[in-house]
Design an enzyme around this catalytic site. Structure first.
Site, PDB file in Angstrom:
ATOM      1  N   GLU A   1       0.846  -1.219  -0.191  1.00  0.00           N
ATOM      2  CA  GLU A   1       0.088   0.018  -0.023  1.00  0.00           C
ATOM      3  C   GLU A   1       0.850   1.340  -0.055  1.00  0.00           C
ATOM      4  O   GLU A   1       1.744   1.297   0.809  1.00  0.00           O
ATOM      5  CB  GLU A   1      -1.045   0.115   1.101  1.00  0.00           C
ATOM      6  CG  GLU A   1      -1.487   1.313   1.568  1.00  0.00           C
ATOM      7  CD  GLU A   1      -2.382   1.867   0.452  1.00  0.00           C
ATOM      8  OE1 GLU A   1      -3.386   1.113   0.061  1.00  0.00           O
ATOM      9  OE2 GLU A   1      -2.208   2.964   0.110  1.00  0.00           O
TER      10      GLU A   1
ATOM     11  N   ASP B   1       5.145   1.789  -3.330  1.00  0.00           N
ATOM     12  CA  ASP B   1       4.433   1.950  -4.443  1.00  0.00           C
ATOM     13  C   ASP B   1       4.388   0.516  -5.049  1.00  0.00           C
ATOM     14  O   ASP B   1       5.186  -0.087  -5.236  1.00  0.00           O
ATOM     15  CB  ASP B   1       5.412   2.644  -5.486  1.00  0.00           C
ATOM     16  CG  ASP B   1       4.832   2.914  -6.840  1.00  0.00           C
ATOM     17  OD1 ASP B   1       5.572   2.622  -8.028  1.00  0.00           O
ATOM     18  OD2 ASP B   1       3.345   2.581  -7.187  1.00  0.00           O
ATOM     19  N   GLY B   2       3.083   0.008  -5.593  1.00  0.00           N
ATOM     20  CA  GLY B   2       2.953  -1.295  -6.266  1.00  0.00           C
ATOM     21  C   GLY B   2       3.815  -1.642  -7.174  1.00  0.00           C
ATOM     22  O   GLY B   2       4.401  -2.785  -7.555  1.00  0.00           O
TER      23      GLY B   2
ATOM     24  N   ASP C   1      -6.119  -3.834  -5.940  1.00  0.00           N
ATOM     25  CA  ASP C   1      -7.067  -3.082  -5.233  1.00  0.00           C
ATOM     26  C   ASP C   1      -6.777  -1.576  -5.126  1.00  0.00           C
ATOM     27  O   ASP C   1      -6.666  -1.122  -4.110  1.00  0.00           O
ATOM     28  CB  ASP C   1      -7.443  -3.586  -3.987  1.00  0.00           C
ATOM     29  CG  ASP C   1      -8.775  -2.805  -3.205  1.00  0.00           C
ATOM     30  OD1 ASP C   1      -8.788  -2.662  -2.113  1.00  0.00           O
ATOM     31  OD2 ASP C   1      -9.544  -2.180  -4.148  1.00  0.00           O
ATOM     32  N   SER C   2      -6.840  -1.145  -6.436  1.00  0.00           N
ATOM     33  CA  SER C   2      -6.105   0.455  -6.578  1.00  0.00           C
ATOM     34  C   SER C   2      -7.153   1.401  -6.480  1.00  0.00           C
ATOM     35  O   SER C   2      -8.297   1.137  -6.928  1.00  0.00           O
ATOM     36  CB  SER C   2      -5.043   0.606  -7.622  1.00  0.00           C
ATOM     37  OG  SER C   2      -5.860   0.787  -8.750  1.00  0.00           O
TER      38      SER C   2
ATOM     39  N   ASP D   1      -8.536   4.557  -8.829  1.00  0.00           N
ATOM     40  CA  ASP D   1      -8.785   5.019 -10.232  1.00  0.00           C
ATOM     41  C   ASP D   1      -7.327   5.402 -10.983  1.00  0.00           C
ATOM     42  O   ASP D   1      -6.483   5.887 -10.287  1.00  0.00           O
ATOM     43  CB  ASP D   1      -9.861   5.837 -10.569  1.00  0.00           C
ATOM     44  CG  ASP D   1     -11.131   5.119 -10.300  1.00  0.00           C
ATOM     45  OD1 ASP D   1     -11.854   5.363  -9.208  1.00  0.00           O
ATOM     46  OD2 ASP D   1     -11.890   4.403 -11.280  1.00  0.00           O
TER      47      ASP D   1
ATOM     48  N   PRO E   1      -1.840   8.540  -7.820  1.00  0.00           N
ATOM     49  CA  PRO E   1      -0.836   7.405  -7.634  1.00  0.00           C
ATOM     50  C   PRO E   1      -1.238   6.029  -8.168  1.00  0.00           C
ATOM     51  O   PRO E   1      -0.369   5.176  -8.497  1.00  0.00           O
ATOM     52  CB  PRO E   1      -1.061   7.320  -6.042  1.00  0.00           C
ATOM     53  CG  PRO E   1      -1.906   7.841  -5.523  1.00  0.00           C
ATOM     54  CD  PRO E   1      -2.549   9.176  -6.416  1.00  0.00           C
TER      55      PRO E   1
HETATM   56  N1  SAM Z   1     -12.161  -0.273  -3.805  1.00  0.00           N
HETATM   57  C1  SAM Z   1     -11.623   1.144  -4.312  1.00  0.00           C
HETATM   58  C2  SAM Z   1     -11.843   1.141  -5.795  1.00  0.00           C
HETATM   59  O1  SAM Z   1     -12.159   0.257  -6.503  1.00  0.00           O
HETATM   60  O2  SAM Z   1     -11.663   2.123  -6.341  1.00  0.00           O
HETATM   61  C3  SAM Z   1     -10.193   0.927  -3.841  1.00  0.00           C
HETATM   62  C4  SAM Z   1     -10.006   1.053  -2.585  1.00  0.00           C
HETATM   63  S1  SAM Z   1      -8.321   1.173  -2.062  1.00  0.00           S
HETATM   64  C5  SAM Z   1      -8.500   2.317  -0.662  1.00  0.00           C
HETATM   65  C6  SAM Z   1      -7.425   1.855  -2.822  1.00  0.00           C
HETATM   66  C7  SAM Z   1      -6.005   1.959  -2.389  1.00  0.00           C
HETATM   67  O3  SAM Z   1      -4.917   1.977  -3.665  1.00  0.00           O
HETATM   68  C8  SAM Z   1      -5.638   3.264  -1.833  1.00  0.00           C
HETATM   69  O4  SAM Z   1      -5.391   2.626  -0.689  1.00  0.00           O
HETATM   70  C9  SAM Z   1      -4.467   3.821  -2.267  1.00  0.00           C
HETATM   71  O5  SAM Z   1      -3.493   4.498  -1.419  1.00  0.00           O
HETATM   72  C10 SAM Z   1      -3.980   2.613  -2.774  1.00  0.00           C
HETATM   73  N2  SAM Z   1      -2.958   3.126  -4.245  1.00  0.00           N
HETATM   74  C11 SAM Z   1      -3.068   4.033  -5.187  1.00  0.00           C
HETATM   75  N3  SAM Z   1      -1.873   3.969  -5.735  1.00  0.00           N
HETATM   76  C12 SAM Z   1      -0.955   3.102  -5.435  1.00  0.00           C
HETATM   77  C13 SAM Z   1       0.243   2.465  -5.953  1.00  0.00           C
HETATM   78  N4  SAM Z   1       0.737   3.066  -6.760  1.00  0.00           N
HETATM   79  N5  SAM Z   1       0.913   1.472  -5.056  1.00  0.00           N
HETATM   80  C14 SAM Z   1      -0.123   0.873  -3.929  1.00  0.00           C
HETATM   81  N6  SAM Z   1      -0.998   1.323  -3.699  1.00  0.00           N
HETATM   82  C15 SAM Z   1      -1.591   2.441  -4.287  1.00  0.00           C
END
Ligand code: SAM
Length: 282
Positions: free
Chosen positions: A106, A138-139, A156-157, A159, A163
């Site tokens: 995350e 970062d993933g 599960d990112s 949109d 990021p």
């Molecule tokens: N269920 C939601 C959806 O379908 O839009 C997603 C929920 S979850 C909260 C999304 C997560 O992705 C967030 O915690 C965000 O910080 C994480 N995120 C965004 N970009 C990322 C990246 N490059 N690497 C890892 N995590 C990331």
């Protein structure tokens, strides 16, 4: 009269919901995080103004993102979660007792911290499970450098803006695949095609070049507004998507836990795509 908050993900269409209180707000290093108490949806989290999860409908998304790949795979032991800071995916993965190890990557530790505090029913202690290894990174960077391999990868990112954008690129999918064991399955949140059709077409083109079987399955998540949400599916074992509900049901019974949306018939039916989504796979 309640105050309403609008989600402005789309230029010409918005959803609004009544809020009773703004519980927390912060601009983290990566994104704008808001958590509201609402009369209809329970607690709601937005990142950069986009609904991420609500207490009322999270079960649909988290069950479908996890149990379709984990019951399709014959024996998933090692799982990688990318994103998922609210803990709902991790909670559902850990219900599978045959899973021995979960790494969750995350990018924003604040999301995990705030969701532990404000959405305790999402993670239900999952972040403290001895099988869980939480990495704040970062993933994309993680899969590029990763030496580990996994049976199932769940992305599960947010949109593909901010990021999350990097998690929808060919480079990411290429490196991600190097982290997948033979016979492994990758699934990813891939937007609402009625509103974001390009996202499905782009992902399909990119995954099709890498995997024997690149496809989508659907789930209707009310607060991901616009009808079916598409979840990307990719594996080199095309038979895994063709298993019948009796095969899936045997594993589901064996697992021994109840679900509120997912069941073996829904599992199989979720791969039946409406024509307007099939058209996007040309
Ligand atoms: N269920 C939601 C959806 O379908 O839009 C997603 C929920 S979850 C909260 C999304 C997560 O992705 C967030 O915690 C965000 O910080 C994480 N995120 C965004 N970009 C990322 C990246 N490059 N690497 C890892 N995590 C990331």
């Amino acid at each position: 009269m309640s105050q309403f908050v609008s989600e402005r993900l789309y230029s010409d269409y918005a959803q609004s919901f009544a809020v009773s209180e703004l519980l927390f707000e912060v601009k983290t290093e990566h994104q704008h995080l808001e958590i509201y108490q609402t009369p209809f949806l329970g607690r709601v989290m937005l990142l950069d103004g986009v609904v991420q999860t609500t207490e009322k409908d999270e079960f649909i998304y988290h069950e479908m993102m996890v149990h379709v790949p984990l019951f399709a795979h014959p024996n998933p032991k090692r799982v990688l979660i990318i994103g998922g800071g609210d803990g709902g995916i991790l909670r559902e993965v850990l219900r599978h007792k045959n899973v021995e190890h979960v790494t969750q990557v995350e990018i924003d530790g604040s999301v995990i911290d705030m969701c532990k505090a404000y959405f305790p029913n999402h993670s239900q202690g999952a972040f403290d499970d001895p099988r869980a290894n939480i990495v704040i990174a970062d993933g994309k960077a993680f899969v590029t450098e990763c030496q580990d391999t996994f049976d199932v990868i769940i992305s599960d990112s947010t949109d593909p803006i901010g990021p999350g954008e990097v998690l929808f690129t060919s480079d990411f999918y290429q490196d991600e695949k190097t982290c997948l064991n033979p016979g492994g399955i990758m699934v990813a949140q891939n937007g609402v095609p009625f509103m974001q059709g390009d996202e499905v077409s782009n992902t399909y083109q990119r995954l099709q070049r890498l995997y024997q079987d690149a496809y989508f399955y659907v789930a209707p998540v009310p607060t991901y507004t616009g009808g079916f949400m598409t979840l990307a599916w990719a594996t080199d074992d095309a038979s895994l998507r063709q298993q019948d509900s009796a095969t899936i049901a045997a594993r589901y019974e064996q697992a021994g836990f109840a679900t509120r949306y997912y069941n073996p018939d829904i599992h199989v039916a979720s791969f039946a795509l409406p024509n307007y989504i099939r058209q996007l796979l040309k």
